[in-house]
Design a protein around this motif. Structure first.
Motif, PDB file in Angstrom:
ATOM      1  N   GLN A 106      44.825  39.128  33.539  1.00 40.23           N
ATOM      2  CA  GLN A 106      43.460  39.152  33.026  1.00 40.23           C
ATOM      3  C   GLN A 106      42.440  39.631  34.058  1.00 40.23           C
ATOM      4  O   GLN A 106      41.471  40.299  33.703  1.00 40.23           O
ATOM      5  CB  GLN A 106      43.069  37.752  32.547  1.00 40.23           C
ATOM      6  N   ARG A 107      42.667  39.300  35.352  1.00 43.82           N
ATOM      7  CA  ARG A 107      41.593  39.475  36.335  1.00 43.82           C
ATOM      8  C   ARG A 107      41.944  40.257  37.605  1.00 43.82           C
ATOM      9  O   ARG A 107      41.035  40.740  38.284  1.00 43.82           O
ATOM     10  CB  ARG A 107      41.090  38.092  36.783  1.00 43.82           C
ATOM     11  N   HIS A 108      43.221  40.335  37.954  1.00 43.83           N
ATOM     12  CA  HIS A 108      43.529  40.800  39.306  1.00 43.83           C
ATOM     13  C   HIS A 108      44.468  41.994  39.390  1.00 43.83           C
ATOM     14  O   HIS A 108      45.064  42.239  40.439  1.00 43.83           O
ATOM     15  CB  HIS A 108      44.096  39.637  40.126  1.00 43.83           C
ATOM     16  N   ARG A 109      44.583  42.754  38.322  1.00 34.66           N
ATOM     17  CA  ARG A 109      45.352  43.988  38.402  1.00 34.66           C
ATOM     18  C   ARG A 109      44.532  45.038  39.164  1.00 34.66           C
ATOM     19  O   ARG A 109      43.284  45.016  39.142  1.00 34.66           O
ATOM     20  CB  ARG A 109      45.731  44.494  37.013  1.00 34.66           C
ATOM     21  N   PRO A 110      45.176  45.984  39.851  1.00 31.52           N
ATOM     22  CA  PRO A 110      44.438  46.929  40.695  1.00 31.52           C
ATOM     23  C   PRO A 110      43.436  47.788  39.931  1.00 31.52           C
ATOM     24  O   PRO A 110      42.358  48.099  40.440  1.00 31.52           O
ATOM     25  CB  PRO A 110      45.538  47.774  41.339  1.00 31.52           C
ATOM     26  N   GLU A 111      43.774  48.148  38.669  1.00 28.93           N
ATOM     27  CA  GLU A 111      42.833  48.993  37.921  1.00 28.93           C
ATOM     28  C   GLU A 111      41.554  48.249  37.580  1.00 28.93           C
ATOM     29  O   GLU A 111      40.493  48.864  37.401  1.00 28.93           O
ATOM     30  CB  GLU A 111      43.512  49.524  36.643  1.00 28.93           C
ATOM     31  N   MET A 112      41.614  46.930  37.513  1.00 29.01           N
ATOM     32  CA  MET A 112      40.412  46.140  37.242  1.00 29.01           C
ATOM     33  C   MET A 112      39.486  46.171  38.461  1.00 29.01           C
ATOM     34  O   MET A 112      38.264  46.289  38.322  1.00 29.01           O
ATOM     35  CB  MET A 112      40.787  44.704  36.895  1.00 29.01           C
ATOM     36  N   MET A 113      40.065  46.069  39.642  1.00 26.62           N
ATOM     37  CA  MET A 113      39.275  46.159  40.857  1.00 26.62           C
ATOM     38  C   MET A 113      38.632  47.541  40.973  1.00 26.62           C
ATOM     39  O   MET A 113      37.478  47.682  41.326  1.00 26.62           O
ATOM     40  CB  MET A 113      40.161  45.873  42.073  1.00 26.62           C
ATOM     41  N   THR A 114      39.402  48.581  40.656  1.00 26.54           N
ATOM     42  CA  THR A 114      38.891  49.950  40.708  1.00 26.54           C
ATOM     43  C   THR A 114      37.720  50.133  39.748  1.00 26.54           C
ATOM     44  O   THR A 114      36.698  50.722  40.114  1.00 26.54           O
ATOM     45  CB  THR A 114      40.012  50.956  40.361  1.00 26.54           C
ATOM     46  N   ILE A 156      33.397  41.740  43.790  1.00 27.66           N
ATOM     47  CA  ILE A 156      34.448  42.448  43.060  1.00 27.66           C
ATOM     48  C   ILE A 156      35.769  41.774  43.428  1.00 27.66           C
ATOM     49  O   ILE A 156      36.246  41.921  44.556  1.00 27.66           O
ATOM     50  CB  ILE A 156      34.499  43.942  43.423  1.00 27.66           C
ATOM     51  N   PRO A 157      36.380  41.029  42.509  1.00 27.99           N
ATOM     52  CA  PRO A 157      37.628  40.344  42.823  1.00 27.99           C
ATOM     53  C   PRO A 157      38.723  41.322  43.247  1.00 27.99           C
ATOM     54  O   PRO A 157      38.793  42.449  42.752  1.00 27.99           O
ATOM     55  CB  PRO A 157      37.995  39.645  41.508  1.00 27.99           C
ATOM     56  N   ASN A 158      39.554  40.881  44.178  1.00 29.11           N
ATOM     57  CA  ASN A 158      40.664  41.712  44.626  1.00 29.11           C
ATOM     58  C   ASN A 158      41.635  41.969  43.486  1.00 29.11           C
ATOM     59  O   ASN A 158      41.877  41.098  42.648  1.00 29.11           O
ATOM     60  CB  ASN A 158      41.408  41.027  45.776  1.00 29.11           C
ATOM     61  N   GLY A 159      42.186  43.179  43.475  1.00 28.12           N
ATOM     62  CA  GLY A 159      43.225  43.547  42.518  1.00 28.12           C
ATOM     63  C   GLY A 159      44.364  44.216  43.251  1.00 28.12           C
ATOM     64  O   GLY A 159      44.137  45.094  44.084  1.00 28.12           O
ATOM     65  N   ILE A 160      45.584  43.801  42.975  1.00 25.34           N
ATOM     66  CA  ILE A 160      46.735  44.327  43.705  1.00 25.34           C
ATOM     67  C   ILE A 160      47.890  44.632  42.757  1.00 25.34           C
ATOM     68  O   ILE A 160      47.998  44.037  41.684  1.00 25.34           O
ATOM     69  CB  ILE A 160      47.225  43.323  44.767  1.00 25.34           C
TER      70      ILE A 160
END
Length: 229
Positions: free
Chosen positions: A221-229, A33-37
């Protein structure tokens, strides 16, 4: 412990593959799961941030920065050796190395190396307890000289802020940064390659701007926090 787990999560596909190889029969329980911050924030203007870290206030100066724990695996010594080569060619380059100090002897060694290289007046090596966004405000080009990593948060932070970057091809970093599109990738431990790529960004502002824009788009595209969630 991993054999007993129902699911094993890591932040990069390269590490997930390593876990799968070490755990027979785990193909369906190891996931990356890629990090999202969130984008780092700061109340400072860039000029104020430079003053905060004791950097030159001359507007012609470009600041190259690395953010990461002050430990050998993060490659700060490689960056310092590259800094010497860069400063010899560009007198308006300055360097900011920021990170938590795990080993005071290592940090003292970094300062000694800067002195030995004759660049101590162009380098700041500090730990900073405030918002990480304050540090990013002072940085024009991100250099991540790590010798070992998985998916470093600092690379994502720089991407979120549209900072042009030179990173090393370790761990999951190439999963994040596409050479020539969202940053420049160099081999780990190669101070010469690192210096050449940083100088390229210092000399070619159009390229730096384009890479920064590409990095920001990749973050969205890939690393926003909601994507990680």
């Amino acid at each position: 412990a991993l054999r007993l787990a129902d699911r094993v999560l890591t932040d990069s596909e390269v590490r997930a593959k390593q876990f799968r190889a070490q755990l027979p029969g785990s193909e369906h329980k190891v996931f990356a799961i890629p990090n999202g911050i969130p984008e780092p924030q700061s109340a400072y203007h860039p000029e104020e941030a430079r003053k905060l870290f004791g950097l030159p206030e001359d507007p012609r100066v470009r600041v190259i920065g690395q953010i990461g724990r002050l430990i050998e695996s993060k490659g700060q010594t490689v960056l310092l050796r590259a800094a010497k080569k860069i400063i010899d060619q560009d007198p308006h380059a300055a360097f900011l190395i920021v990170g938590y100090t795990y080993d005071q002897h290592y940090r003292e060694g970094l300062n000694r190396l800067a002195q030995e290289l004759g660049i101590a007046n162009r380098v700041r090596i500090v730990s900073y307890p405030g918002p990480i966004g304050d540090v990013w405000k002072a940085i024009d080009i991100h250099a991540h000289a790590s010798l070992f990593d998985s998916q470093p948060i600092s690379v994502i932070e720089g991407m979120s802020l549209g900072k042009p970057a030179v990173v090393t091809s370790v761990g999951g970093v190439p999963e994040m940064v596409e050479h020539g599109h969202t940053g420049l990738i160099v081999p780990p431990g190669d101070a010469n390659a690192l210096s050449v790529s940083i100088l390229e960004l210092l000399k070619n502002q159009d390229l730096a701007r384009r890479l920064g824009q590409g990095a920001r788009e990749r973050y969205e595209q890939r690393h926003r926090p909601e994507m990680m969630t």
